[in-house]
Scaffold this motif. Sequence first.
Motif, PDB file in Angstrom:
ATOM      1  N   THR A 275       0.820  -1.218   0.000  1.00  0.00           N
ATOM      2  CA  THR A 275       0.000   0.000   0.000  1.00  0.00           C
ATOM      3  C   THR A 275       0.853   1.267   0.000  1.00  0.00           C
ATOM      4  O   THR A 275       0.312   2.369   0.016  1.00  0.00           O
ATOM      5  N   GLY A 276       2.170   1.102   0.024  1.00  0.00           N
ATOM      6  CA  GLY A 276       3.043   2.275   0.073  1.00  0.00           C
ATOM      7  C   GLY A 276       3.365   2.738   1.472  1.00  0.00           C
ATOM      8  O   GLY A 276       4.011   3.784   1.649  1.00  0.00           O
ATOM      9  N   LEU A 277       2.938   1.981   2.481  1.00  0.00           N
ATOM     10  CA  LEU A 277       3.264   2.320   3.869  1.00  0.00           C
ATOM     11  C   LEU A 277       4.764   2.297   4.106  1.00  0.00           C
ATOM     12  O   LEU A 277       5.492   1.466   3.544  1.00  0.00           O
ATOM     13  N   ASN A 278       5.217   3.154   4.995  1.00  0.00           N
ATOM     14  CA  ASN A 278       6.559   3.035   5.548  1.00  0.00           C
ATOM     15  C   ASN A 278       6.448   2.161   6.795  1.00  0.00           C
ATOM     16  O   ASN A 278       5.675   2.475   7.708  1.00  0.00           O
ATOM     17  N   ILE A 279       7.176   1.043   6.830  1.00  0.00           N
ATOM     18  CA  ILE A 279       7.073   0.097   7.942  1.00  0.00           C
ATOM     19  C   ILE A 279       8.370   0.114   8.739  1.00  0.00           C
ATOM     20  O   ILE A 279       9.462  -0.055   8.179  1.00  0.00           O
ATOM     21  N   VAL A 280       8.243   0.334  10.045  1.00  0.00           N
ATOM     22  CA  VAL A 280       9.389   0.309  10.952  1.00  0.00           C
ATOM     23  C   VAL A 280       9.073  -0.663  12.080  1.00  0.00           C
ATOM     24  O   VAL A 280       7.918  -1.002  12.332  1.00  0.00           O
ATOM     25  N   ARG A 281      10.096  -1.118  12.748  1.00  0.00           N
ATOM     26  CA  ARG A 281       9.912  -2.067  13.856  1.00  0.00           C
ATOM     27  C   ARG A 281      10.439  -1.455  15.150  1.00  0.00           C
ATOM     28  O   ARG A 281      11.375  -0.652  15.129  1.00  0.00           O
ATOM     29  N   PHE A 282       9.818  -1.870  16.243  1.00  0.00           N
ATOM     30  CA  PHE A 282      10.262  -1.383  17.546  1.00  0.00           C
ATOM     31  C   PHE A 282      10.068  -2.473  18.577  1.00  0.00           C
ATOM     32  O   PHE A 282       9.379  -3.470  18.341  1.00  0.00           O
ATOM     33  N   SER A 283      10.686  -2.291  19.737  1.00  0.00           N
ATOM     34  CA  SER A 283      10.605  -3.281  20.805  1.00  0.00           C
ATOM     35  C   SER A 283       9.952  -2.692  22.048  1.00  0.00           C
ATOM     36  O   SER A 283      10.535  -1.814  22.694  1.00  0.00           O
ATOM     37  N   PRO A 284       8.746  -3.177  22.401  1.00  0.00           N
ATOM     38  CA  PRO A 284       8.145  -2.744  23.666  1.00  0.00           C
ATOM     39  C   PRO A 284       8.979  -3.144  24.878  1.00  0.00           C
ATOM     40  O   PRO A 284       8.866  -2.530  25.943  1.00  0.00           O
ATOM     41  N   LEU A 285       9.821  -4.153  24.721  1.00  0.00           N
ATOM     42  CA  LEU A 285      10.673  -4.596  25.821  1.00  0.00           C
ATOM     43  C   LEU A 285      11.883  -3.685  26.018  1.00  0.00           C
ATOM     44  O   LEU A 285      12.209  -3.314  27.143  1.00  0.00           O
ATOM     45  N   HIS A 286      12.542  -3.343  24.935  1.00  0.00           N
ATOM     46  CA  HIS A 286      13.865  -2.719  25.041  1.00  0.00           C
ATOM     47  C   HIS A 286      13.911  -1.241  24.671  1.00  0.00           C
ATOM     48  O   HIS A 286      14.798  -0.532  25.146  1.00  0.00           O
ATOM     49  N   ALA A 311       6.345  -4.171  32.156  1.00  0.00           N
ATOM     50  CA  ALA A 311       5.810  -3.234  33.147  1.00  0.00           C
ATOM     51  C   ALA A 311       6.853  -2.209  33.572  1.00  0.00           C
ATOM     52  O   ALA A 311       6.523  -1.041  33.838  1.00  0.00           O
ATOM     53  N   ARG A 312       8.111  -2.630  33.625  1.00  0.00           N
ATOM     54  CA  ARG A 312       9.177  -1.713  34.046  1.00  0.00           C
ATOM     55  C   ARG A 312       9.503  -0.670  32.983  1.00  0.00           C
ATOM     56  O   ARG A 312      10.037   0.392  33.306  1.00  0.00           O
ATOM     57  N   ASN A 313       9.185  -0.994  31.733  1.00  0.00           N
ATOM     58  CA  ASN A 313       9.473  -0.034  30.666  1.00  0.00           C
ATOM     59  C   ASN A 313       8.358   1.014  30.615  1.00  0.00           C
ATOM     60  O   ASN A 313       7.558   1.083  29.685  1.00  0.00           O
ATOM     61  N   GLY A 341      -4.100  -4.145  27.858  1.00  0.00           N
ATOM     62  CA  GLY A 341      -5.026  -4.174  28.977  1.00  0.00           C
ATOM     63  C   GLY A 341      -4.494  -3.401  30.180  1.00  0.00           C
ATOM     64  O   GLY A 341      -3.398  -2.827  30.158  1.00  0.00           O
ATOM     65  N   SER A 342      -5.292  -3.405  31.237  1.00  0.00           N
ATOM     66  CA  SER A 342      -4.903  -2.660  32.436  1.00  0.00           C
ATOM     67  C   SER A 342      -3.817  -3.381  33.235  1.00  0.00           C
ATOM     68  O   SER A 342      -2.910  -2.757  33.779  1.00  0.00           O
ATOM     69  N   SER A 343      -3.931  -4.711  33.300  1.00  0.00           N
ATOM     70  CA  SER A 343      -2.955  -5.478  34.068  1.00  0.00           C
ATOM     71  C   SER A 343      -2.881  -6.894  33.535  1.00  0.00           C
ATOM     72  O   SER A 343      -3.772  -7.359  32.812  1.00  0.00           O
ATOM     73  N   MET A 354      -0.084  -2.860  32.926  1.00  0.00           N
ATOM     74  CA  MET A 354       0.166  -2.771  31.491  1.00  0.00           C
ATOM     75  C   MET A 354      -0.260  -1.384  30.987  1.00  0.00           C
ATOM     76  O   MET A 354      -0.320  -0.434  31.749  1.00  0.00           O
ATOM     77  N   ALA A 355      -0.583  -1.262  29.705  1.00  0.00           N
ATOM     78  CA  ALA A 355      -0.796   0.058  29.104  1.00  0.00           C
ATOM     79  C   ALA A 355      -2.111   0.704  29.511  1.00  0.00           C
ATOM     80  O   ALA A 355      -2.256   1.925  29.430  1.00  0.00           O
ATOM     81  N   ASP A 356      -3.103  -0.075  29.914  1.00  0.00           N
ATOM     82  CA  ASP A 356      -4.407   0.440  30.349  1.00  0.00           C
ATOM     83  C   ASP A 356      -5.107   1.242  29.242  1.00  0.00           C
ATOM     84  O   ASP A 356      -5.805   2.205  29.507  1.00  0.00           O
ATOM     85  N   ILE A 357      -4.941   0.785  28.000  1.00  0.00           N
ATOM     86  CA  ILE A 357      -5.640   1.405  26.873  1.00  0.00           C
ATOM     87  C   ILE A 357      -6.968   0.690  26.616  1.00  0.00           C
ATOM     88  O   ILE A 357      -7.981   1.327  26.334  1.00  0.00           O
ATOM     89  N   ILE A 358      -6.962  -0.623  26.737  1.00  0.00           N
ATOM     90  CA  ILE A 358      -8.195  -1.426  26.696  1.00  0.00           C
ATOM     91  C   ILE A 358      -8.507  -1.820  28.139  1.00  0.00           C
ATOM     92  O   ILE A 358      -7.842  -2.714  28.684  1.00  0.00           O
ATOM     93  N   PRO A 359      -9.447  -1.182  28.801  1.00  0.00           N
ATOM     94  CA  PRO A 359      -9.685  -1.481  30.216  1.00  0.00           C
ATOM     95  C   PRO A 359     -10.064  -2.948  30.422  1.00  0.00           C
ATOM     96  O   PRO A 359     -11.017  -3.444  29.823  1.00  0.00           O
TER      97      PRO A 359
END
Length: 459
Positions: A275-286, A311-313, A341-343, A354-359
């Motif tokens: 689709t022409g997207l620019n795709i990048v990768r990332f690490s929620p851990l690091h 959780a520490r990040n 989720g919340s936890s 956790m992120a608490d975006i989806i309660p």
Amino acid sequence: MAANFHAFVLAGTGSGCGKTTVTLGLLSLLKKRGLRVQPCKVGPDYLDTGWHTAVCGTASRNLDSFMLPVPTLNALFREQMQQADIAVIEGVMGLYDGYGTDPNYCSTAAMAKQLGCPVILLVDGKAVSTSIAATVMGFQHFDPTLNIAGVIVNRVNSETHYQLLKVAIERYCDVPVLGYVPRMEGVALPERHLGLVTARESVINQQPWQEFAATLEQTVDIDALLAFSQLTNLPAGEWPALPAADAGAGLTLAIADDEAFNFYYPDNITLLARTGLNIVRFSPLHDTCLPDCQMIWLGGGYPELHAAALARNVSMLNQLRAAHQRGVAIYAECGGLMYLGSSLEDSHGDTWLMADIIPGHSKMGKRLTRFGYCEAQAAQQTLLAAAGEVLRGHEFHYSDFTPETPAVMNCRKVRDGKTLQAWSGGWQVGNTFASYLHVHFAQRPQMLNHWLAAARSAL
């Protein structure tokens, strides 16, 4: 078309018969011969394909006839074969095991017939002699229209034992025995609660697999295997309508990719890239910083094994919340849902924020909460589907999610024409959608238009 194309399906008599191990050995051996090898897996499994990719160096592809219509799956297969000399297709469960009792629905046998590929049947030679011929004969007679082109015998004690088995099979079944697999140390794959440990987590030691390949070169007639696997034609296929080639132009998609999140179908990423997207990768851990992006994809994996580190990040969690609040289009599957989720309560009983975006709250259990193929119909507009649209996918998880917001998908598991289970799942909060369902985008590539439109709506 294709005297230059080769493909075969390595099928087994059941789960646990050694298909994955032997597939990896053959992949290594064929690669050593200088062939361009395309590994594939029948069904939705992420773990086997990860090991295929690690050993072979080429991304393994899932061939899933529940999620993908015949023309689409064939088109995907044809496309991959353009860059390959041979496809090695690992079957799922036993040869005739499908979804329900119909052996021609979502089974290895059905896939072999759909693609026009010969079957190499892997049978267990442990503690058996002439009776092995009865096993092979049963698989032959169950569906005489299926091309079982050869047999490989696993777990053979000695050359003398192999010759006894070979003579019995070829005498009573009139099918060639292409060789055998002796017992070898160091080639077993590590396992845990969801099956195999991912290749991403357990950095593969190539040496045992190279030694295994060298052994198979002595015990399996590879020249005969290649001769049997030659294809006269590739299956006819046709792509469904695809998003415009510039539909994603100017947008960036950030994909979570580390030890905790790494379950992605390569075909899905390819469709997004088209689709022409620019795709990048990332690490929620690091990583402490989220890439500059308008879309985020949190795939499946094992966040429960890394819950403390996630959780520490706190920096990453805060950045994800901020992205959600400014309308970044976030999609999460299974492990991604748990992270949003919340936890999360891990298998030791420890609870992590956790992120608490989806309660809601995830909790690990000791057995599968839900697994297998299912359908999910959107009850309202979601990130991937408009109200009324149905997504086909699969669930496989030991955790359970207790939501604090209403679900937006009506899910059901239908087998042999009967609804076995119905439940609500999938949660949409703002421009974020998360569910346990793993989907293949090629079933309806237009679902990507929903996601891209949601991303543009927040610009």
